[in-house]
Scaffold this motif. Sequence first.
Motif, PDB file in Angstrom:
ATOM      1  N   ALA A  83      35.229  41.297  39.224  1.00 44.42           N
ATOM      2  CA  ALA A  83      36.128  42.300  38.736  1.00 44.42           C
ATOM      3  C   ALA A  83      35.959  43.710  39.782  1.00 44.42           C
ATOM      4  O   ALA A  83      36.978  44.304  40.347  1.00 44.42           O
ATOM      5  N   GLY A  84      34.688  43.837  40.373  1.00 46.72           N
ATOM      6  CA  GLY A  84      34.208  44.778  41.158  1.00 46.72           C
ATOM      7  C   GLY A  84      35.061  44.821  42.541  1.00 46.72           C
ATOM      8  O   GLY A  84      35.455  45.653  43.093  1.00 46.72           O
ATOM      9  N   PHE A  85      34.985  43.346  42.990  1.00 52.71           N
ATOM     10  CA  PHE A  85      35.524  43.142  44.094  1.00 52.71           C
ATOM     11  C   PHE A  85      37.016  43.289  44.192  1.00 52.71           C
ATOM     12  O   PHE A  85      37.320  44.163  45.205  1.00 52.71           O
ATOM     13  N   VAL A  86      37.814  42.919  43.311  1.00 54.69           N
ATOM     14  CA  VAL A  86      39.102  43.409  43.161  1.00 54.69           C
ATOM     15  C   VAL A  86      39.475  44.932  43.035  1.00 54.69           C
ATOM     16  O   VAL A  86      40.266  45.465  43.734  1.00 54.69           O
ATOM     17  N   THR A  87      38.671  45.479  42.411  1.00 52.32           N
ATOM     18  CA  THR A  87      38.768  47.108  42.267  1.00 52.32           C
ATOM     19  C   THR A  87      38.612  47.774  43.522  1.00 52.32           C
ATOM     20  O   THR A  87      39.406  48.643  43.870  1.00 52.32           O
ATOM     21  N   GLU A  88      37.551  47.072  44.150  1.00 50.98           N
ATOM     22  CA  GLU A  88      37.130  48.093  45.599  1.00 50.98           C
ATOM     23  C   GLU A  88      38.327  47.603  46.538  1.00 50.98           C
ATOM     24  O   GLU A  88      38.693  48.681  47.373  1.00 50.98           O
TER      25      GLU A  88
END
Length: 434
Positions: A83-88
């Motif tokens: 989720a963090g990868f997609v958000t970044e």
Amino acid sequence: MAGDRDSSDPRLRTSAGSLGLMAAVALVMGNMIGSGVFLLPASLAPFGWNGVIGWLATISGALVLAFVLSRLTHARPSAGGPAGFVTEAFGRRAGFFISWIYLVSLWTSVVTIAVAAVSYLSSMMPFLGRGAYVPALAAIALLWLMTLINLRGTRAAGGFQIVTLGLKVIPLLVVIFLAVYVVSSGQASLPRFDATEVNAGAVNGAATLTLWALLGFESASVAAARVRRPEVNVARATLWGTALTGVLYLMVCSAIALLLPRDQAAHSAAPFATFVSRFLDGDVATLVAIFAVISCIGALNGWTLLEAEMVRDMAARRLLPAWFAETDARGTARRALLISAVVASLFAAMNASRTMQALFEYLLLLSTSATLWLYLACALAALKLGVARVPALVGTLYALWTLWGAGIGASGLSFVLMVLGLPIWLWLRRSDVD
């Protein structure tokens, strides 16, 4: 975007990780080895060698995506997971919708596995398969049993995962050694490989069937906040766990599908038991059912850990109310865990009128197609962030291929479920939940 926060926000981090490398590998393998391996040989038997090629395609695709996730974890350790990868890469809005559909897939996955466990249990306790509501109630009871184990803390859940993984690989190893023995002794032989019988449609069909069995290779990445030394151990657990599980699945399912007469394998309700009883004396159906139940319960434990961790992580990123991000002294997100158990129970209850097989197939289709969006988004995020671009491109193409292979109905349904998260997103933006 208003309300965005740096991925290094301390609220994204929990207490010191409770899962070592072995527990993280067990989480990956235990979540991947569930109910599918005990049923897939029957489904793959009609495909012959196309099934083997389908396995190779699926395993290769899963390993590519696993490598992409491991490189993202190494390159962006502060992101905290998929989720963090997609958000970044694409912002908070994209992070929410991908996280939301993956969370839905987790809720449906735990119900799917619980229903499969009850199905195997019903072969030993027939009353569990009677009526319209008994199977669903039994599945709900299993969901809450795993919730209680996880409430004891991540360390307890990790220990339980290691034990159940050790037990569930026993029948897999038995089949592999038995297959080697019967081939070497001349009791059975592999069918001749005929290249003219290999076709893209059959390979694609087989690969679509095998995909469900390999879902979960992202488990260590999703639970990165719970893993000790995540910058090292998440990558190792993801790659090692995926590779080992892929090899086990390839050998076991191919041996059963190819060494049994095709009609017998295709029409067997318990292909594992059929295979072992054909070459060994004695009734093994009950024994296989016991190991299948253990396999399902181990996977259910691991997915229960992930659904709670996903809710906690989304809350820490302001993608759900922050109330869900709080943890107790053991680092357990009790609120996230309990709300996930309630939602999963509602999924089971709402579909209680379906037969056990219909409920399993419906939830299987839903959870598989929903998970594919996460894989596609992570591969695209790697391309956007400039991480492992060639594998990320291959992973993107593979994810698109699997979405196409899942069918417009399944992929369309999962997209609709993603859109259903829109009211929550609008409410979060309006209230600026903190």
